[in-house]
Write an enzyme that holds these catalytic residues in place. Structure first.
Site, PDB file in Angstrom:
ATOM      1  N   TYR B 124      10.339 -21.684 -56.419  1.00  0.00           N
ATOM      2  CA  TYR B 124       9.384 -21.808 -57.519  1.00  0.00           C
ATOM      3  C   TYR B 124       7.969 -21.547 -56.993  1.00  0.00           C
ATOM      4  O   TYR B 124       7.566 -22.098 -55.964  1.00  0.00           O
ATOM      5  CB  TYR B 124       9.440 -23.209 -58.140  1.00  0.00           C
ATOM      6  CG  TYR B 124       8.464 -23.311 -59.295  1.00  0.00           C
ATOM      7  CD1 TYR B 124       8.743 -22.676 -60.499  1.00  0.00           C
ATOM      8  CD2 TYR B 124       7.249 -23.963 -59.161  1.00  0.00           C
ATOM      9  CE1 TYR B 124       7.846 -22.692 -61.550  1.00  0.00           C
ATOM     10  CE2 TYR B 124       6.332 -24.001 -60.208  1.00  0.00           C
ATOM     11  CZ  TYR B 124       6.639 -23.354 -61.402  1.00  0.00           C
ATOM     12  OH  TYR B 124       5.748 -23.364 -62.435  1.00  0.00           O
ATOM     13  N   GLN B 181      10.599 -26.304 -67.212  1.00  0.00           N
ATOM     14  CA  GLN B 181      11.710 -25.492 -67.728  1.00  0.00           C
ATOM     15  C   GLN B 181      12.263 -24.549 -66.653  1.00  0.00           C
ATOM     16  O   GLN B 181      13.459 -24.252 -66.638  1.00  0.00           O
ATOM     17  CB  GLN B 181      11.321 -24.737 -69.013  1.00  0.00           C
ATOM     18  CG  GLN B 181      10.167 -23.768 -68.912  1.00  0.00           C
ATOM     19  CD  GLN B 181       8.807 -24.419 -69.181  1.00  0.00           C
ATOM     20  OE1 GLN B 181       8.611 -25.615 -68.948  1.00  0.00           O
ATOM     21  NE2 GLN B 181       7.855 -23.627 -69.655  1.00  0.00           N
ATOM     22  N   ASN B 204       2.826 -28.547 -59.768  1.00  0.00           N
ATOM     23  CA  ASN B 204       2.011 -29.681 -60.209  1.00  0.00           C
ATOM     24  C   ASN B 204       2.878 -30.938 -60.345  1.00  0.00           C
ATOM     25  O   ASN B 204       4.057 -30.929 -60.006  1.00  0.00           O
ATOM     26  CB  ASN B 204       1.304 -29.336 -61.530  1.00  0.00           C
ATOM     27  CG  ASN B 204       2.293 -29.064 -62.661  1.00  0.00           C
ATOM     28  OD1 ASN B 204       3.465 -29.423 -62.591  1.00  0.00           O
ATOM     29  ND2 ASN B 204       1.812 -28.415 -63.716  1.00  0.00           N
ATOM     30  N   SER B 228      -2.046 -31.593 -50.340  1.00  0.00           N
ATOM     31  CA  SER B 228      -2.165 -31.012 -49.005  1.00  0.00           C
ATOM     32  C   SER B 228      -3.232 -31.751 -48.188  1.00  0.00           C
ATOM     33  O   SER B 228      -4.129 -32.377 -48.737  1.00  0.00           O
ATOM     34  CB  SER B 228      -2.525 -29.538 -49.146  1.00  0.00           C
ATOM     35  OG  SER B 228      -2.352 -28.884 -47.918  1.00  0.00           O
ATOM     36  N   GLN B 250      -9.216 -26.871 -46.084  1.00  0.00           N
ATOM     37  CA  GLN B 250      -8.299 -27.797 -46.730  1.00  0.00           C
ATOM     38  C   GLN B 250      -8.885 -28.356 -48.021  1.00  0.00           C
ATOM     39  O   GLN B 250      -8.197 -28.481 -49.033  1.00  0.00           O
ATOM     40  CB  GLN B 250      -7.959 -28.944 -45.760  1.00  0.00           C
ATOM     41  CG  GLN B 250      -6.791 -29.784 -46.224  1.00  0.00           C
ATOM     42  CD  GLN B 250      -5.551 -28.934 -46.392  1.00  0.00           C
ATOM     43  OE1 GLN B 250      -5.258 -28.072 -45.551  1.00  0.00           O
ATOM     44  NE2 GLN B 250      -4.844 -29.114 -47.483  1.00  0.00           N
ATOM     45  N   HIS B 318      -1.087 -31.147 -41.505  1.00  0.00           N
ATOM     46  CA  HIS B 318      -1.650 -30.227 -40.500  1.00  0.00           C
ATOM     47  C   HIS B 318      -2.502 -31.021 -39.519  1.00  0.00           C
ATOM     48  O   HIS B 318      -3.293 -31.861 -39.944  1.00  0.00           O
ATOM     49  CB  HIS B 318      -2.563 -29.186 -41.154  1.00  0.00           C
ATOM     50  CG  HIS B 318      -1.921 -28.394 -42.239  1.00  0.00           C
ATOM     51  ND1 HIS B 318      -2.099 -28.687 -43.578  1.00  0.00           N
ATOM     52  CD2 HIS B 318      -1.100 -27.307 -42.197  1.00  0.00           C
ATOM     53  CE1 HIS B 318      -1.415 -27.811 -44.302  1.00  0.00           C
ATOM     54  NE2 HIS B 318      -0.805 -26.967 -43.505  1.00  0.00           N
ATOM     55  N   ASP B 351      -1.156 -21.025 -42.299  1.00  0.00           N
ATOM     56  CA  ASP B 351      -0.966 -20.901 -43.749  1.00  0.00           C
ATOM     57  C   ASP B 351      -0.464 -19.519 -44.129  1.00  0.00           C
ATOM     58  O   ASP B 351       0.240 -19.363 -45.116  1.00  0.00           O
ATOM     59  CB  ASP B 351      -2.296 -21.146 -44.486  1.00  0.00           C
ATOM     60  CG  ASP B 351      -2.731 -22.593 -44.427  1.00  0.00           C
ATOM     61  OD1 ASP B 351      -1.863 -23.464 -44.189  1.00  0.00           O
ATOM     62  OD2 ASP B 351      -3.933 -22.863 -44.592  1.00  0.00           O
ATOM     63  N   GLU B 405      40.163 -50.902 -37.793  1.00  0.00           N
ATOM     64  CA  GLU B 405      39.421 -50.843 -39.055  1.00  0.00           C
ATOM     65  C   GLU B 405      40.333 -51.111 -40.256  1.00  0.00           C
ATOM     66  O   GLU B 405      39.887 -51.015 -41.412  1.00  0.00           O
ATOM     67  CB  GLU B 405      38.701 -49.478 -39.212  1.00  0.00           C
ATOM     68  CG  GLU B 405      37.503 -49.326 -38.279  1.00  0.00           C
ATOM     69  CD  GLU B 405      36.571 -48.161 -38.674  1.00  0.00           C
ATOM     70  OE1 GLU B 405      36.933 -47.375 -39.565  1.00  0.00           O
ATOM     71  OE2 GLU B 405      35.472 -48.062 -38.079  1.00  0.00           O
ATOM     72  N   HIS B 410      45.251 -43.733 -41.767  1.00  0.00           N
ATOM     73  CA  HIS B 410      44.505 -42.933 -40.784  1.00  0.00           C
ATOM     74  C   HIS B 410      45.264 -42.905 -39.453  1.00  0.00           C
ATOM     75  O   HIS B 410      45.375 -41.876 -38.805  1.00  0.00           O
ATOM     76  CB  HIS B 410      43.109 -43.517 -40.560  1.00  0.00           C
ATOM     77  CG  HIS B 410      42.133 -43.206 -41.648  1.00  0.00           C
ATOM     78  ND1 HIS B 410      42.264 -43.679 -42.927  1.00  0.00           N
ATOM     79  CD2 HIS B 410      40.993 -42.449 -41.651  1.00  0.00           C
ATOM     80  CE1 HIS B 410      41.236 -43.244 -43.674  1.00  0.00           C
ATOM     81  NE2 HIS B 410      40.466 -42.491 -42.919  1.00  0.00           N
TER      82      HIS B 410
END
Lengths: 422, 422
Positions: B124, B181, B204, B228, B250, B318, B351, B405, B410
């Protein structure tokens, strides 16, 4: 087990659907306990222990003398077995160590990454009928190899095998705390329990929900949880009694365990069914296994390629390949947690002692998640160092890209250096 | 920036506290959109695009001819810069490839693990003022190296640099969808958008919340998100103008960006402050940077060891080491996303173009999380194969542990094989 023959590909997803595990309904209750532990510490940890586990805790931390007593109480053969498993698990996870390798991506531009152990990790081992000391090996050993400085264990079970194994693998501190309150104590810290950065280990739906909630607030967790599962791919070269034993070893975990057999042979289908009945009658956990098998499927398919395609769609936690050319078939596995090849590699080998980790992605998460490994206990920090000459080489690239993204201060951090650099 | 001199260690946590980002209030709204997309697909994706982004979408997928047009529209210097950055990022991430290594943990017991690309991944990229094509390099390149078969990109921005970069790194399909969406479409699939197993990329607070919610339902995500941040450790060997430029690069990200300077020199404190003012006035994004600096701190400490201890507590995304003996100081870094050594290694190098990844843990998550790397795009599947003779060696260990156990099935999976094995 339900038998399905030659299902249409369009039905695979429905056929292999797992029961939905939704802990949303528990969230409010679990959230309240977590908040209470965060705000009130040890005092409410003890209150919840009395309420949920029916135990009156005076000390939360296990005292050093308890470990010596546990070691003395445990039979030598079991201790030897635990040590042998520990050696194998150590060997396999040590081989995952990575040395920093300096890469010169351009002249004068050096980059590398370095694995650094997560400073504080917390392990949770549930109580219940079986003391899961094997999980302490699976989590404690990679934590130690990774160099985690503080390895905390919370468990309501003080079985000698738990304490012996905890000491063997180098757990720093053991607390006799269970359930949601244990997750809260490790996530937020109390007067006695140190706060950790990542929490590992199995648990019931309350523990699972608690791990999800603290994860949302920034505490890392090993992976999402779901009921354990095995899928077996078998052709006529398999030994039906072995396949039946493997299916049962998964089915005995719990009534919600998932067991799937995919085979290319109608004869195998019938023979495994027969072997299942014969072995089931002798099992102490017969009723659990029977319940699990009721939800489980035996599927007959045309050929091995169809079987592997179906199994990659299912993405099983454990996958046993009891078929010819198992190494070639293994090459086709794209979605699985751990894979067991051939007739003499039962899943229980990986559960305990072969060396691989038994904390694995369930519920189809193998499509995107790996099992626990040394990687789970380290951060890989990247480093870079550029010489003044190197910056002259790479600088214009950075300037052009920063300008195009509209980030002039990013550009200027290069420009100011290039200008002083002449 | 606020200046703090020689703060007491007990105050460090409060001093370095980040603003709390709690998306709980958004959850109901975001959840409703996700459900709607899951149930109604493309049709409501278009509805939300009209509602939130004020765009009428006819086609969701970007057509092949748009890529050629983007390439033609982009200036050659920028294309060359993007290609140079792509080469460096490819070099660094290719070096992270791991060959399966067979480990014989005991005679006849072989274990290995094999990285397999996650079959379907979704990236995205948000819209907004700056087209973040650099993030396409950082996510698309390791996805391609990992061998992910389907790499889907959702973004509301069809800037030529976005399309050019998407095509350069081998993204399979690009969809012009933004916001919640887009996350819903990739998590659940629609008529047009394929469902993916893991979702990467910034966004966001709505996008962040959507990623958290789909993660809870089993879709993997890259890492938890936060504003950031950069921390600079500077002694008197630093160049104050460079340090100021790094802090500003920054600060221009957003008003919630975190900027911290820790120095051992009173003179550096004063000189950086002066340089900040001088550079700030020239920045197009001055108002954003000013807001960020208002929340930021310059801290004077006694010595480098104290500085590093404080910075490991902060765990910055950073970390710039503008000090003497930077390689020795780097050895003491335990909590950071990416580290920049010396006076000629600005953060903006990482970056964009040095080769390291810029998708990094913020908000103190560097205590437990790594940045994105090739590892983020693969599952490491474990395999094991045991010979009949090997099972005789390891079998009794498994039997003893399984019995202890209380898991007899097993144990039986081994016993049934050992008995037939003679």
């Amino acid at each position: 087990m339900q038998t399905i023959k030659f299902p249409d590909k369009a039905t695979w997803n429905t056929l292999l659907q797992r029961p939905v595990m939704d802990t949303t309904a528990l969230e409010a209750k679990v959230e309240a306990i977590l908040r209470d532990v965060q705000e009130n510490g040890d005092q409410v940890v003890k209150k919840y222990a009395a309420e949920f586990d029916k135990v009156q805790l005076t000390d939360l931390e296990v005292k050093p003398e308890a470990f010596a007593a546990a070691e003395a109480a445990l039979e030598p053969a079991l201790k030897a077995a635990i040590r042998q498993a520990a050696r194998n698990i150590t060997t396999f996870h040590k081989a995952q160590q990575e040395k920093p390798q300096i890469i010169e991506t351009m002249p004068g531009v050096q980059c590398w990454r370095k694995p650094v152990g997560i400073e504080k990790v917390g392990l949770y081992i549930p109580g219940g009928s079986a003391p899961l000391f094997s999980t302490i090996l699976m989590l404690g050993i990679p934590a130690t190899i990774a160099g985690c400085k503080e390895i905390v264990l919370c468990t309501p079970s003080l079985h000698p095998a738990i304490l012996y194994t905890a000491q063997l693998v180098g757990i720093s501190r053991v607390f006799t705390i269970g359930g949601v309150q244990a997750i809260g104590a490790m996530a937020y810290g109390t007067e006695t329990v140190p706060r950790v950065y990542k929490i590992f280990g199995p648990g019931n739906q309350y523990v699972t929900c608690a791990k999800q909630l603290v994860n949302k607030r920034g505490v890392a967790i090993d992976m999402p949880a779901g009921p354990s599962e095995v899928a077996v791919l078998a052709d006529e070269s398999c030994v039906p009694a072995f396949v039946a034993a493997d299916l049962l070893s998964q089915a005995e975990h719990g009534p919600d365990s998932q067991v799937v057999l995919v085979t290319t042979s109608e004869k195998v289908l019938a023979d495994v069914e027969k072997a299942l009945q014969a072995q089931l009658d002798k099992l102490p956990r017969k009723s659990i296994a029977t319940a699990a098998l009721d939800n489980s499927k035996m599927i007959l398919v045309q050929d091995i390629d169809t079987a592997m395609e179906m199994l990659n769609t299912y993405a099983p936690e454990h996958l046993i390949l009891a078929c010819r050319n198992e190494l070639n078939v293994a090459d086709k596995v794209t979605n699985a947690g751990s894979v067991f090849l051939g007739n003499y590699t039962p899943e229980s080998a990986g559960d305990y002692a072969s060396g691989t980790n038994h904390t694995l992605p369930t519920n189809g998460y193998a499509t995107a998640y790996s099992g626990v490994s040394l990687d789970s206990f380290v951060k890989k920090i990247t480093f870079q160092q550029i010489t003044p000459q190197g910056l002259q080489q790479i600088g214009p690239t950075i300037e052009a890209m920063a300008a195009a993204e509209g980030l002039d201060a990013h550009k200027n951090a290069v420009t100011v250096r290039l200008q002083s650099n002449n």
